[in-house]
Design an enzyme around this catalytic site. Sequence first.
Site, PDB file in Angstrom:
ATOM      1  N   CYS A  61      45.168  35.127  51.267  1.00 37.22           N
ATOM      2  CA  CYS A  61      44.175  34.055  51.095  1.00 37.22           C
ATOM      3  C   CYS A  61      44.522  33.415  49.758  1.00 37.22           C
ATOM      4  O   CYS A  61      44.161  33.943  48.708  1.00 37.22           O
ATOM      5  CB  CYS A  61      42.745  34.598  51.083  1.00 37.22           C
ATOM      6  SG  CYS A  61      41.537  33.290  50.746  1.00 37.22           S
TER       7      CYS A  61
ATOM      8  N   CYS B  22      41.336  32.383  47.578  1.00 37.01           N
ATOM      9  CA  CYS B  22      40.395  33.347  46.993  1.00 37.01           C
ATOM     10  C   CYS B  22      40.623  34.739  47.553  1.00 37.01           C
ATOM     11  O   CYS B  22      41.522  35.460  47.123  1.00 37.01           O
ATOM     12  CB  CYS B  22      38.954  32.884  47.210  1.00 37.01           C
ATOM     13  SG  CYS B  22      37.737  33.916  46.376  1.00 37.01           S
ATOM     14  N   SER B  23      39.841  35.120  48.581  1.00 43.80           N
ATOM     15  CA  SER B  23      39.875  36.524  49.001  1.00 43.80           C
ATOM     16  C   SER B  23      39.428  36.716  50.442  1.00 43.80           C
ATOM     17  O   SER B  23      38.982  37.807  50.795  1.00 43.80           O
ATOM     18  CB  SER B  23      38.974  37.346  48.078  1.00 43.80           C
ATOM     19  OG  SER B  23      37.664  36.802  48.092  1.00 43.80           O
ATOM     20  N   CYS B  24      39.502  35.688  51.286  1.00 44.13           N
ATOM     21  CA  CYS B  24      39.074  35.837  52.681  1.00 44.13           C
ATOM     22  C   CYS B  24      39.855  36.963  53.346  1.00 44.13           C
ATOM     23  O   CYS B  24      41.068  37.062  53.205  1.00 44.13           O
ATOM     24  CB  CYS B  24      39.274  34.528  53.444  1.00 44.13           C
ATOM     25  SG  CYS B  24      38.079  33.273  52.948  1.00 44.13           S
TER      26      CYS B  24
END
Lengths: 200, 107
Positions: free
Chosen positions: A104, A107-109
């Site tokens: 991702c 970000c952090s999906c």
Amino acid sequence: MSSDGIPGPDSEVALRVKAMESLLLEKGLVESSAIDALIDMFENRLGPWNGAQVVARAWTDPEYKAWLLQDGTGAIADMGFDAVQGEDMVVVENTPQVHNIVVCTLCSCFPWATLGLPPVWYKSAPFRSRAASDPRGVLAEFGTEIGADTEVRVWDSNAELRYMVLPERPTGTDGLDAEALAKLVTRDSMIGVTKVAPPD
Amino acid sequence: MNGIHDMGGMHGFGTIMETVDAPQFHEEWERRTMGLVNAMMAGFQFSVDEFRYAIERMAPAHYLGSSYYEHWLEGTMTLLLEKGVFSQAELDARLADLSTEQNGEPA
């Protein structure tokens, strides 16, 4: 500076969290027990052991595998893993011809329902910045060598759509059932940065 | 938005292995923030997209210099203040109270 190279938190940050929580509790917008329950869910109930069961079933049930690759969301929900942040899932298969890796960049999906919270490295600037531009270099850092003849595909997750890798079934596992196979499947192999190692 | 969060292709962030064994939560406040933010989203106080966009609006230097859950904290604070859930004055007063409490001085 903390050990992972990210500037560490300080007590001022901890105080800000406490202040925010106390104001929200006071206004009745959140309950302490609900926060505790969510923490328990993320720490103890959602994790890569869920995704490992999906992978093991796909390895042992060709019909399920076909369903999983065609409709990841539905096939994963069939295993009961349809909780948060797994509402729209795409599963990509690693083969001798194609190696998939998930990132991702923004970000952090991450597919929480099948893999739990993302590891710290997945959320880090080094991985996010390089996974798409230098995937083979990133894989080499994880000790994963991909042959020049194998295509490497990078999947950039987003808030609506989350990817999971169906790793290659290792050799020497013909006699193992789904339960035994699931124990071999690691979180990192379902992100695509490593392969599943054969049993010892 | 082409902001600092859009890291794909950037150079100079070093090796991944520095963080490969890092614990999920470095400190208790990070665990609490994770639960609190998820509780807010589960209760429809804000959506995941609003949350993401609030993080993306952090000042670039602050974004790069702060940890992952500090991003969560800052994004949440931005939304709660913007939505008027509490005011900056309320927050400042609560912070002052907690600080006094922590330092063992009479309130």
